[in-house]
Design a protein around this motif. Structure first.
Motif, PDB file in Angstrom:
ATOM      1  N   ALA B 174      26.328  23.112   6.328  1.00  9.77           N
ATOM      2  CA  ALA B 174      26.276  22.896   5.358  1.00  9.77           C
ATOM      3  C   ALA B 174      25.511  21.940   5.039  1.00  9.77           C
ATOM      4  O   ALA B 174      24.666  22.090   3.832  1.00  9.77           O
ATOM      5  CB  ALA B 174      27.816  22.564   5.164  1.00  9.77           C
ATOM      6  N   ALA B 177      22.454  23.618   3.612  1.00 15.52           N
ATOM      7  CA  ALA B 177      22.279  24.136   1.922  1.00 15.52           C
ATOM      8  C   ALA B 177      21.705  22.923   1.262  1.00 15.52           C
ATOM      9  O   ALA B 177      21.063  23.403   0.396  1.00 15.52           O
ATOM     10  CB  ALA B 177      24.130  24.344   1.724  1.00 15.52           C
ATOM     11  N   LEU B 178      22.016  21.478   1.689  1.00 12.41           N
ATOM     12  CA  LEU B 178      21.355  20.442   0.591  1.00 12.41           C
ATOM     13  C   LEU B 178      19.650  20.878   1.195  1.00 12.41           C
ATOM     14  O   LEU B 178      19.048  20.394   0.190  1.00 12.41           O
ATOM     15  CB  LEU B 178      21.647  19.799   1.097  1.00 12.41           C
ATOM     16  CG  LEU B 178      23.621  19.964   0.758  1.00 12.41           C
ATOM     17  CD1 LEU B 178      23.682  17.888   1.199  1.00 12.41           C
ATOM     18  CD2 LEU B 178      23.648  19.334  -0.500  1.00 12.41           C
ATOM     19  N   PHE B 180      17.651  22.897   1.717  1.00 13.42           N
ATOM     20  CA  PHE B 180      16.812  24.273   1.009  1.00 13.42           C
ATOM     21  C   PHE B 180      16.128  23.761   0.041  1.00 13.42           C
ATOM     22  O   PHE B 180      15.016  24.068  -0.546  1.00 13.42           O
ATOM     23  CB  PHE B 180      17.699  25.718   0.656  1.00 13.42           C
ATOM     24  CG  PHE B 180      17.625  26.700   2.245  1.00 13.42           C
ATOM     25  CD1 PHE B 180      16.478  27.116   2.816  1.00 13.42           C
ATOM     26  CD2 PHE B 180      18.767  27.030   2.866  1.00 13.42           C
ATOM     27  CE1 PHE B 180      15.985  28.112   2.733  1.00 13.42           C
ATOM     28  CE2 PHE B 180      18.277  27.957   3.313  1.00 13.42           C
ATOM     29  CZ  PHE B 180      16.781  28.696   3.983  1.00 13.42           C
TER      30      PHE B 180
END
Lengths: 501, 493
Positions: B174, B177-178, B180
C-alpha cells in the motif's frame, strides 16, 4: 514480385501450416468405418492426433523463423489495404512466438478428444493468421475481415472439448457477445467512413484531426468496442470468466495470452485514428480505471484459478488502457512492452494449469470434462513439482508487478506514460489497484508454496519440456524486466514510425 | 585493486545474486552444501562492505565508488550506483546482518534450499536500495526486498504466520501505491525526464502545488516501512511471526529501507518540503517513541516486547531526521545502524531461547541465566543497548538525537527522553523476570549456545561495543555528507 511474397512471408507460412493441418484434420484417417474394431480406430485417431501435434509444433517454429526473417520488410500491399512496417512485423514475431508456445503447451492435450486435436491446431493457426492480418490492416474493411477470422476460429475452439456440458453455455455467451460487439464495431466503422469519405485508416486519421467532433469520438469508441471485447475490458468482459473456466486448458491459454497481444496491437492501430481527439484521454482513462477496479475486486472473490486469471485479465487490460490514454508514442511503446510481458506471464500460469490438468482427470456425472481448476488444487505444489511451483511464482509475481519481472517494468512505463500527460491521480488509483491485486495473487502463491499437499496428492512428473519452458520463459521475463533496453528501443522506433507516418 | 574500486558496489550487489544462482543449482537434498555456499557468499559480501568502509573517503560529500551505465535514456533510466556517508553505514549494516543471519539459521532443516534462495533475493533488494542513485532502480530493489519477506514469514514463521505475512506485505505494498505516482511525479514535475537522484537534487525545482502532495506521498510511502505511527501495526506482528534470521533482517535492515528512503529521496530531493513537514514528522515520531515504549511495557511475549521497542526506536530515527540539524541527522543515521545491529542481536538471542524452550512467554521463563548464560548475556547486552547505556553504540546515537530535538522542540525532546525511561523500565523488567529470579525446573536441562552458534552473536555484540567505545569511527564517516545535507536544508525557505 518476390518483394510482395517476402512482405507476406509470415502470413503465407501460417496459411501453409493451416492447410496441412486441415488435411490432417479431415484426412482419410478420420472417417469412421463400421467394420473396423473400436480399439484399432482409437489407435489410428491417436496416431493422427500426435502427427497433427508434431506437425503444428514444427510448423509453428517455422512460422516464427519466417516472421523473424521478415522483420525488416516494409511497404504497402494489396493496393494500400495492407501495410507492412516495423511495428506490424515485431508484433507478428510476438504472435508467432505466442502461437509456437501455445502449440508447445497443447502437445498431447488431455482435455481434448484425440480426433479434435488436429482441429485445435488448425484453428489456433487460423486465429493467429487473423491477428497477424489485423496488425497490418490499413483499411477498415480488411481490418474487419481480419478481426472476424481471428474471432470465428475461437468461436469454434471454445466448445471444442472432451464430452459435452456447460461449456456450451460459455461458448454461446462468447459467440453472442462477439457477434454483438462486432456489429457495433461495424456500425462505428460506417460512421467513420461517412465522416472521412474513406475507409483507409491514415486518411480517416487526417480527416478526424482536421475536423474533430463528438461524433467522431463516438464512432471511434464504437469501433474500439470490437477490440475491447477481445481484450475483455470492462464492460466487455462478461464472457471471460465462463470461457476461461469451462473451455479446454489449451484454448484458454491461447485466449488469455496470444489473443490479448493481438487485441492490444489492433487497439494501437485503431487509436491511430484518434490521436487528435482530446476527449479520448478522459474516456479511455475512465474506462481503464473502471476495468482495473472491477477486475481486481471481482478477482478477490474467486475460488477457481482460471476464473481468477480471467478477472485479473480484466484488470490487466485496464492497466494497458490507462497507459494508452496518454495517446503518444511513449504510451504505445509501453503498451506493446506490457502486452509482450503479459503473454509470457500467461504462458507460465497456463503451463501450470495444463500440467496440473494432466493429473486431474475431472469427469462430471454427465460424462463431460471438468475443466475448472480450484485454487485448493494447487495446494502443496512446491513439494509435488518444484518446477511448476517456480513457473507459477514467476507468473504470479509478474502479474502482481513485482520486480525483477517484466510486469514491474511494464507497469512503470505505462504509469510514466500517463503521468507525463498529467495523470498523477490516475497513477495513484492504479497503484492502489495493484495493491489489491497483490492480495489475490498471494492467496494463490500461498496455496502453492505454504499450504502442504493434500492427502493422497502425488508428485507430478515434469518432463523435460515443461522444465525447458519454465526456464526459458521465466528467464525471459526476468531478463526483460531488468534490462528492458533489449526490446524497448525497437518498440519505440516501431511506434514512432507508425505514428509519424 | 583499481578494478575492484570501480566495481565494488556492483560486486556487493552481485554477491547475493550469485548466491541465489548457486542455491538454485545445488540439489535440494544437499542442505550442507547450500548452507556452506550461503555462508561463503554472505561472508564475501560482508567482507566487501568492510572493505568499502575502509576505502571510503570521509572528506567529501560527493558520491563515491560510482558506476554509471546508460539503461533507457528515452525514459530517463540510468544504472547508477554510488554511496555517500549516509548510505555507507547502511551497506555495512546489511553486510553484517546478512552474514550473521545466515550463521544463525545454520540448524534450519525445513526446506533449506528455498529459505536461502528467498533470503538471497531479499538481501539483493536491500543492498540495491542502499546503493542505487536512480529512482527506477531504487524502487525496483525496494519492491524486490518486500516480496520474499512474505514467503519467508508464511513458510518458516511461527505465531499466526500467514496472517502476519499477508498483513506485512499488503501494508508495504500500500505504501508502494503512494510511491508509484510520487517517484514518477518527481521526474515529471522536475521537467528533467530523468530518474537520476543527483540531477533531481541539484535541480532546485520549484514543485509548485504538487510539492506538498509528492512529499507527503514519499513520506507516507517509505514511512510505512519505517513503521511510522499509525502505520506501524504490521511491524510487531511481522517480527513475532518471522523465523529468527528473518526477524533479524526485517527489524535490523528492512525497516531502515523506509527511513533511508525518506532521507535519500524526500529530504535530499525536496528540502523545502521537508522544512514544511518537519513538525508533523517530529510529532508522529514522538508518538512512535511513546506509543511503542508503553505498548512494549504491557507485552507478555518476548518477541512482541522487542517488536514494539523497534517501533519506539524507529521513532528516534525519524525524530532525528525531522530536526534537520547536523547532530540530529548524524544521530538518526547512527541510530539506524545501531538499532539494526541491536535488534539483530535481540532476535538471535530470543531465537535460541525459543528453539529450546518453545515458549516466549515472559511469565513462563525465569532463571534462564543459570541454564543459558551465553544466550542471556547476549540478550542483556542488546537490552542495555536498547535503553541507551553508555559504551554501546545506541547511546551516542540517541544522545545526539535527543540533544538536537531538545534544541529544536524542547517539548518533543522531553517526551522522547521520557520514552527512553519507559523503555528502560520494560527492558529491565524482561531481564529480571526471564533471566534472573528463581530457576525453573522446566528449563534446567536446556543446552546453551554452542561455540559455533555463539559466533554470530559475538560478532554483533562486538560491533555494538566497538562503535560504543569509538563513536567517532561512525561520525567521521558521516560528517561531510550530513553537513552538505544540512546546508541544503538551511538554504531552503
Amino acid at each position: 514480385m518476390s518483394g510482395i511474397y517476402l512482405r507476406f512471408l509470415p502470413e503465407l507460412g501460417l496459411l501453409g501450416l493451416a492447410l496441412v493441418l486441415f488435411f490432417i484434420a479431415v484426412g482419410p484417417g478420420q472417417e469412421a468405418d463400421e467394420r473396423e474394431p473400436a480399439d484399432s480406430r482409437r489407435k489410428r485417431l491417436i496416431r493422427a492426433a500426435i502427427a497433427g501435434d508434431r506437425v503444428a509444433l514444427v510448423g509453428g517454429g517455422v512460422v516464427l523463423i519466417l516472421a523473424i526473417l521478415a522483420v525488416r520488410q516494409a511497404g504497402p500491399l494489396f493496393f494500400g489495404a495492407y501495410r507492412v512496417a516495423l511495428f506490424s512485423q515485431v508484433i507478428k514475431i510476438i504472435l508467432a512466438a505466442g502461437l509456437f508456445f501455445n502449440i508447445w503447451l497443447a502437445q498431447e492435450a488431455q482435455s481434448l478428444a484425440p480426433r479434435e486435436r488436429p482441429e485445435l491446431m488448425l484453428f489456433l493457426s487460423l486465429s493467429t493468421l487473423g491477428m497477424m492480418m489485423l496488425v497490418s490492416a490499413d483499411e477498415l474493411i480488411s481490418f474487419y475481415v481480419a478481426l472476424e477470422i481471428a474471432a470465428y476460429s475461437l468461436y469454434i475452439l471454445v466448445p471444442l472439448t472432451r464430452g459435452h456440458g456447460d461449456h456450451n453455455e460459455a461458448a454461446f455467451k462468447y459467440f453472442l457477445y462477439g457477434a454483438a460487439t462486432s456489429a457495433v464495431a461495424l456500425f462505428g466503422m460506417s460512421i467513420l467512413f461517412g465522416l472521412a469519405g474513406s475507409s483507409s485508416i491514415p486518411q480517416i486519421a487526417t480527416a478526424l484531426s482536421a475536423n474533430p467532433s463528438t461524433l467522431a469520438v463516438t464512432a471511434l469508441l464504437l469501433t474500439l468496442g470490437g477490440v475491447f471485447f477481445k481484450l475483455a475490458v470492462f464492460p466487455f468482459h462478461f464472457w471471460a470468466p465462463d470461457v476461461y473456466q469451462t473451455t479446454s486448458h489449451s484454448v484458454a491459454a491461447f485466449i488469455a495470452g496470444t489473443s490479448k497481444v493481438g487485441a492490444v496491437a489492433a487497439l494501437l492501430r485503431l487509436l491511430l485514428m484518434g490521436l487528435s481527439l482530446d476527449q479520448l484521454y478522459w474516456l479511455l482513462g475512465a474506462l481503464a480505471l473502471l476495468s482495473m477496479s472491477y477486475g481486481n475486486l471481482a478477482a478477490l472473490a474467486q475460488r477457481d484459478f482460471k476464473r481468477l486469471l480471467a478477472y485479473s485479465g480484466v484488470a490487466q487490460g485496464g492497466y494497458i488502457l490507462l497507459g494508452l490514454a496518454a495517446l503518444d508514442s511513449a504510451a504505445y511503446a509501453a503498451a506493446s512492452y506490457y502486452a509482450i510481458a503479459y503473454l509470457a506471464l500467461m504462458l507460465l500460469c497456463f503451463l501450470v494449469v495444463i500440467e496440473l490438468g494432466r493429473t486431474r482427470h475431472g469427469v462430471r456425472a454427465d460424462g463431460s470434462t471438468d475443466n475448472s481448476l480450484p485454487i485448493d488444487a494447487l495446494g502443496g505444489l512446491y513439494s509435488r513439482s518444484p518446477w511448476l511451483a517456480l513457473a507459477l511464482m514467476i507468473g504470479l509475481l509478474g502479474l502482481a508487478g513485482v520486480p525483477p519481472t517484466a510486469g514491474f517494468s511494464g507497469k512503470w512505463f505505462l504509469f510514466k506514460a500517463i503521468l507525463d500527460q498529467g495523470g498523477f491521480w490516475w497513477v495513484l488509483i492504479a497503484g492502489i489497484n495493484n495493491t489489491i491485486a497483490v492480495y489475490y495473487y498471494l492467496v494463490v502463491l500461498k496455496a502453492a508454496y505454504v499450504t502442504p499437499a493434500a492427502d493422497g496428492a502425488t508428485a507430478i512428473e515434469t518432463s523435460l519440456w515443461p522444465r525447458a519452458l519454465t526456464l526459458s520463459v521465466g528467464l525471459g521475463v526476468v531478463v526483460l524486466g531488468i534490462a528492458p533496453q533489449i526490446i524497448m528501443p525497437t518498440l519505440q522506433a516501431a511506434v514512432s514510425a507508425m505514428i509519424g507516418s | 585493486m583499481a578494478w575492484l574500486d570501480s566495481h565494488l558496489l556492483t560486486s556487493i550487489l552481485l554477491c547475493p545474486v550469485i548466491g541465489l544462482a548457486l542455491t538454485a543449482l545445488i540439489p535440494a537434498s544437499r542442505t550442507g552444501a547450500i548452507k556452506l555456499s550461503a555462508a561463503i557468499v554472505s561472508g564475501i559480501s560482508c567482507a566487501l562492505s568492510i572493505l568499502l568502509w575502509q576505502r571510503f573517503d570521509p572528506s567529501t560529500s560527493r558520491l563515491q565508488f560510482t558506476e554509471r551505465m546508460e539503461w533507457l535514456p528515452d525514459l530517463g533510466i540510468t544504472y547508477i550506483v554510488g554511496i555517500d556517508g549516509l548510505s555507507l553505514p547502511m551497506v555495512l549494516l546489511t553486510g553484517i546482518v546478512f552474514f550473521t543471519g545466515v550463521l544463525t539459521m545454520w540448524e534450519l532443516e525445513n526446506r533449506v534450499k528455498e529459505y536461502f534462495a528467498f533470503t538471497m533475493a531479499l538481501v539483493a533488494g536491500v543492498f540495491g536500495v542502499f546503493i542505487s542513485q536512480d529512482l527506477f532502480f531504487l524502487f525496483l530493489f525496494y519492491e524486490l526486498a518486500v516480496l520474499p519477506m512474505y514467503l519467508l514469514i508464511a513458510i518458516w514463521g511461527s505465531t499466526r504466520r500467514e496472517y502476519a505475512a499477508m498483513k506485512l506485505t499488503l501494508f508495504l505494498l500500500a505504501g508502494s501505491a503512494l510511491l508509484f505516482p510520487a517517484l514518477i511525479g518527481l521526474s515529471h514535475y522536475s521537467g528533467l525526464n530523468t530518474f537520476d537522484l543527483t540531477l533531481l537534487s541539484d535541480a532546485n525545482t520549484d514543485w509548485g502545488g504538487m510539492g506538498i502532495i509528492i512529499f507527503l506521498f514519499l513520506y507516507l510511502g517509505f514511512g510505512v516501512l519505517a513503521g511510522i505511527f499509525p502505520f506501524h501495526t504490521w511491524s510487531p506482528v511481522g517480527h513475532v511471526a518471522a523465523p529468527t534470521a528473518v526477524s533479524m533482517l526485517h527489524a535490523g535492515v528492512l525497516m531502515k529501507l523506509g527511513s533511508y528512503g525518506v532521507l535519500r529521496v524526500g529530504m535530499q530531493v525536496m528540502p523545502e518540503e521537508m522544512v514544511r513537514w518537519a513538525p508533523l514528522i517530529a510529532a508522529l515520531a514522538v508518538c512512535n517513541i511513546l506509543y511503542g515504549a508503553f505498548v512494549a511495557l504491557g507485552q507478555t511475549d518476548l518477541k512482541y516486547v522487542i517488536g514494539y521497542s523497534s517501533v519506539s526506536h524507529m521513532g528516534v530515527v525519524m525524530l532525528g531526521l525531522a530536526t534537520m540539524s547536523a547532530a540530529g541527522i548524524s544521530g538518526a543515521v547512527f541510530q539506524m545502524f545501531a538499532h539494526g545491529i541491536m535488534t539483530a542481536l535481540f532476535f538471535s538471542s530470543i531465537g535460541h531461547i525459543y528453539d529450546h524452550t518453545h515458549t516466549r512467554e515472559i511469565s513462563r521463563l525465569g532463571g534462564l541465566f543459570t541454564t543459558m548464560p551465553r544466550a542471556s548475556t547476549v540478550f542483556i547486552i542488546a537490552g542495555m543497548a536498547g535503553i541507551g547505556v553508555p559504551c554501546l553504540a545506541s547511546f551516542w546515537a540517541e544522545l545526539l538525537v535527543f540533544i538536537a530535538a531538545v534544541k529544536k522542540w524542547p517539548l518533543a525532546g522531553a517526551l522522547a527522553i521520557f520514552g527512553l525511561v519507559v523503555s528502560a523500565l520494560f527492558v529491565l523488567r524482561v531481564v529480571q523476570r526471564s533471566f534472573f529470579g528463581p530457576e525453573r525446573d522446566d528449563w534446567k536441562d536446556m543446552p546453551d549456545m554452542g561455540n559455533f552458534m555463539a559466533t554470530p552473536r559475538v560478532i554483533l555484540a562486538a560491533v555494538l561495543l566497538l562503535f560504543g567505545f569509538a563513536p567517532f569511527l561512525m561520525l567521521d564517516q558521516l560528517a561531510a555528507s550530513v553537513d552538505a545535507l544540512v546546508q541544503v536544508l538551511e538554504a531552503s525557505p
